[in-house]
Scaffold this active site. Structure first.
Site, PDB file in Angstrom:
ATOM      1  CE  LYS B  79     -16.596 -21.236  44.244  1.00  0.00           C
ATOM      2  NZ  LYS B  79     -16.374 -22.503  44.238  1.00  0.00           N
ATOM      3  CB  SER B 154     -19.525 -24.486  44.327  1.00  0.00           C
ATOM      4  OG  SER B 154     -18.088 -24.525  44.330  1.00  0.00           O
ATOM      5  CB  SER B 178     -16.326 -26.525  42.606  1.00  0.00           C
ATOM      6  OG  SER B 178     -17.424 -27.238  43.504  1.00  0.00           O
TER       7      SER B 178
END
Lengths: 99, 489
Positions: B79, B154, B178
């Protein structure tokens, strides 16, 4: 409670973010809804017992260690000069309202 | 069997036994990314050159018989809020669009030392604030099961790339759900470890008392293999702590499972409830005791979570001043003006919304009513979980109130968006470990996830238990949607 223009202006100042007119209206509407939603917590009965305790800090020894070079640290800065970060005049600048 | 149908552990086995070279595997996945990611948008940066260089080094080591870990040679997606030295790290924000870190996050050093290969940096909601990856400053991310739908967020890019078979395993971060929510939306396994299990050093901070790096993969065994590599105490993160792992066999028979009634009553879609009840009945048939019980504090999850996370965000994001790194506005006439213009131009709307909310709940006159009360309520919620774990070994419920939604549909409804965290954020508030595993589909073919929550620092037994539950409720590995399967299996 009602979040009004004055409060949003204060939050702009505190957070150092200036909203456009359009953003201002959107944020005002949203923060009103969000804060109204937060008021659900008013239904809670809270006693002194519920306040967190037994919390302690975990600290390390304050001992010198190798760190990054000045060059590395400055590599992300948009402006630097002679090994320093460069910023607009902070003290004595005629146009800075906060100086 | 194609490479992308292998789990991370199977792939590592194939590389370590020299069935494939690491270089072949990297080229294979890069080719798939080039072919398919245009439709998905799961990557912000693809690290082709670096990955190939690393793969060649791994191959040399394997030639010499040097095995670094059970996942050596496996490509991993990271990420884009986790710092990678020399590789652009943006947090999907204009604020950091050209930021190149000078150091690695601890978790990155650990995966590199274990011989995993970073193949790219994944798309996300800006600064991890969002539940759909629509808040990315660069491009929105699509759900591989239906590209009109969101991937969740997210960590949407990490979920989507694993789901579409563009990478076998990924790192995400989980502050309020997330990792688990996009994993549920994309039909993969998402694992958020106990708070502190994985060092946050080098993770771009959102809400420090909640943030935790997690793992997204095709099954629980892959997640277990990777947590053994990335967890541990780190002197650069005082909130980090080690986990201990054991390998004892778990029998499900004596397992006590609790289902909070609040997890059952708050669904938006019937398919979610049906799927949960089906899972419960399957587990009961195995002779497991499953009991419903009340956790009244759960209904306050979203307000507690948003007060605390926004407060911490407003404080953490004060560091973006246009001076040391990140965006600096081109036009300003004083230092205050420079701060304001840099921040106003650099942050997107959702980030501004959270900073304003956080600044408000911390400000004089409102602190006690909002932030102070939320901290106390968080403690009450944590104690309810502790009481539940005296009676039950694990808690289960749906991961999300509904399956993936259409892009754009929640654009003007921040509260609707925040409610998507209602089953997941309580776990962060209490610092617990939890997984989301794929347990079925709705009538439109969109995946549904089951959340399984363990007690603090009991990650090892949670993972062993979920591996068994998975055998009863899931396929061996999550499906890759047919359109991303390539020619044929």
């Amino acid at each position: 409670m009602e979040i009004d223009n004055k409060l949003i202006n204060e939050l702009e100042e505190l957070s150092k973010i200036s909203l456009t007119a359009e953003e201002f209206e959107e944020i005002k509407k949203d923060i009103n809804e969000i804060v109204h939603y937060f008021d659900h917590l008013d239904q809670l009965n809270i006693s002194q017992n519920d306040i967190p305790h037994n919390i302690s800090n975990i600290l390390r020894e304050d001992s010198p260690k190798n760190s990054f070079s000045a060059e590395q640290i400055l590599s992300g800065a948009k402006e630097n000069e002679d090994g320093f970060f460069k910023v607009p005049e902070v003290i004595g600048g005629s146009s800075d309202e906060n100086s | 069997m194609k490479i992308h149908n292998l789990s991370a552990l199977e792939l590592a086995q194939a590389i370590q036994s020299r069935e494939y070279t690491a270089r072949e595997v990297v080229l294979y996945y890069i080719d798939r990314i080039e072919k398919y990611d245009g439709k998905i948008g799961s990557f912000i940066t693809v690290c082709k050159e670096e990955a190939l260089k690393q793969a060649e080094e791994i191959d040399r080591k394997i030639q010499k018989g040097e095995i670094l870990s059970s996942l050596m040679g496996v490509p991993i997606a990271v990420k884009d809020n986790i710092l990678t030295k020399g590789i652009k790290t943006t947090a999907a924000s204009k604020m950091l669009e050209d930021y190149i870190p000078v150091y690695n996050a601890t978790v990155i050093d650990k995966i590199l030392d274990a011989g995993l290969i970073i193949i790219g940096k994944t798309n996300m909601d800006e600064f991890a604030m969002g539940a759909s990856t629509e808040n990315s400053a660069f491009a929105s991310c699509s759900n591989p099961h239906n590209t009109d739908m969101v991937a969740g967020g997210s960590s949407g890019g990490s979920a989507a790339c694993v789901s579409a078979g563009l990478c076998p395993i990924a790192l995400g971060t989980d502050t309020g759900g997330s990792v688990r929510q996009p994993s549920a939306y994309c039909g993969i396994t998402g694992y958020k470890p106990t708070y502190g299990a994985v060092s946050r050093y080098g993770l771009i901070s959102f809400a420090s008392s909640l943030d935790q790096i997690g793992i997204m993969g095709r099954n629980t065994a892959d997640c277990e293999a990777l947590i053994k590599i990335i967890s541990g105490k780190d002197e650069n993160d005082s909130t980090s702590a080690g986990l201990s792992f054991d390998n004892q066999d778990i029998t499900l028979k004596n397992l006590r499972i609790g289902v909070p009634n609040q997890f059952l009553s708050e669904h938006k879609a019937d398919c979610i409830k049906e799927n949960l009840l089906n899972s419960i009945s399957t587990l009961k048939k195995l002779g497991i005791a499953v009991e419903f019980f009340d956790m009244p504090m759960l209904k306050y999850t979203v307000p507690i979570y948003h007060i605390i996370s926004s407060a911490e965000a407003s404080s953490n994001l004060a560091r973006y001043d246009g001076i040391r790194y990140g965006k600096r506005s081109e036009n300003y006439d004083s230092i205050t003006d420079m701060y304001k213009k840099s921040r106003s131009e650099g942050f997107g709307m959702e980030v501004k919304r959270r900073i304003f909310t956080g600044t408000f709940v911390l400000s004089k006159g409102y602190y006690d009513k909002y932030y102070g009360k939320a901290v106390i309520a968080r403690n009450m919620l944590t104690r309810e979980f502790a009481a539940a774990f005296e009676k039950y070994d694990i808690l289960i419920g749906a991961t999300t109130p509904d399956t993936a939604f259409e892009k754009g549909i929640n654009d003007n409804c921040p509260i609707e968006m925040y409610l998507l965290d209602q089953f997941t954020a309580s776990v962060n508030l209490a610092g617990l470990p939890a997984l989301s595993i794929p347990t079925g589909y709705d009538s439109a073919g969109l995946p549904i996830g089951l959340q399984i929550i363990g007690n603090r620092f009991c990650d090892s037994s949670l993972l062993l238990t979920v591996k068994e539950i998975e055998k009863a409720l899931c396929k061996e590995k999550s499906d890759i949607p047919a359109r991303f399967e390539g020619v044929q299996k």
